[in-house]
Write an enzyme that holds these catalytic residues in place. Sequence first.
Site, short mmCIF file in Angstrom:
data_model
loop_
_atom_site.label_atom_id
_atom_site.label_comp_id
_atom_site.label_asym_id
_atom_site.label_seq_id
_atom_site.Cartn_x
_atom_site.Cartn_y
_atom_site.Cartn_z
N GLU A 103 5.63 24.12 -9.40
CA GLU A 103 5.66 24.36 -10.73
C GLU A 103 6.93 25.14 -11.18
O GLU A 103 7.52 24.95 -12.11
CB GLU A 103 4.24 24.89 -11.35
CG GLU A 103 4.24 25.38 -12.97
CD GLU A 103 3.12 26.45 -13.00
OE1 GLU A 103 2.21 25.79 -13.19
OE2 GLU A 103 3.05 27.63 -12.74
N ASP A 164 2.81 18.44 -11.54
CA ASP A 164 3.61 18.99 -12.60
C ASP A 164 5.06 19.57 -12.04
O ASP A 164 5.92 19.26 -12.48
CB ASP A 164 2.87 20.13 -13.20
CG ASP A 164 2.35 21.19 -12.42
OD1 ASP A 164 2.52 21.12 -11.19
OD2 ASP A 164 1.89 22.26 -12.85
#
Length: 420
Positions: A103, A164
């Site tokens: 991320e 993500d």
Amino acid sequence: MAQQQSIRRRGFTAGALAAAVGLLATALATTPSVAAAGPAVPFGSHQFPYAAGTLKPSGAQAAVDQQVVTTYKAWKSAFVKQNCGNGWYQVLSPDADHPYVAEAQGYGMVVTALMAGADPDAKKIFDGLVKYTLAHPSVNNSALLAAEQDSSCRSVDGSDSATDGDLDVAYGLLLADKQWGSSGTYDYKELAVKHIAGIKKSEVNATTHLMLLGDWSGSGESHHWITRSSDWLIDHFRAFRTATGDSAWDTIRTAHQNLITSQQSKYAASTGLLADFVVNTNGTPKPAPGKVLESSHDGDFGWNACRDPWRIATDAVTSGDAASLASARKLNGWIKAKTGGDPNKIGTGYHLNGSAFESGKDMAFTAPFAVAALTDPGSQAWLDALWGKLAATPVDPKLYYGASVQLQSMIVASGNYWVP
């Protein structure tokens, strides 16, 4: 969390000069892979206007932009590192489960591409992040990024992926292709398309068209019918469709927009809040009934879903999409009323009915609501209060997550975000 020359020639008439500039602009727009001397979309150039009716923070645009640059410099100083050699750059995450998480690298790539022009080292840092990501492939799909690395930059905990991170890595590569072209050290466009294909293959549920938690939650795995709301990045799906020409990304985007709308309607009609995790996606999707991955609050608006107002509203202001706009306005209307217009009253965790379950304060929860406020013409005072809070809040070098969400929310709220 998975815890962006003047031409002077004698004899040129104004019309001829305008025509020449127009031809040059057309050429640049149609040949994004030709390397340029500088970024094509320097920070502060505001080349991509937001949807009609979008608010912006009050005050001179140059002053607003400078507040973003100030926050960026502090964020960069605190978290952008070269701790492991090899020409790598990494974004450090001292408050995550591991020093380096996917991320964070995705955030770093998007941020540095957007800040090009304000930071003369943006391309160098971006390329160092690319080199790092390429050196840390997932064991399940080498086109994707391993989710976690230790202090020596060695992949740990199975070396599988986190959705993500991959979404932002791919998006960052598309931004880089538009900024710098793809004829340099790295073919950004080729890498982006490869990464997008990896996401489609290993991080999208083939039945529901919803994002999986990672390439480890494939068919037969117990989390296969679970999706995380902070992975529903509508503007990214639009960019992937444009980059690849693959209409599957329209299907994927629509599936997520429909899920956002239905979850808000069924489970948070008065607030618009979304749960960190939604289960039962192969039947009637619903908020997690307790811990399914991270905590007993997996079915609440917690440390994952806190990003949703930023992400949903970003699509609303860049695309003008009616569904994203309606979803963002629900969130904005609720938080403005809940706090009485005082950003200092935004907490760090809410049940979907709007009642708080934590009393803390964190930019990860506060900053995204500034982006949501952009969508409501009646929220200028509220937006200005939020912007003032964000601009006045220094980056805490111990809190990478909140600082990263703060910076990216400021980039969008200042009008400096764009979709490649």
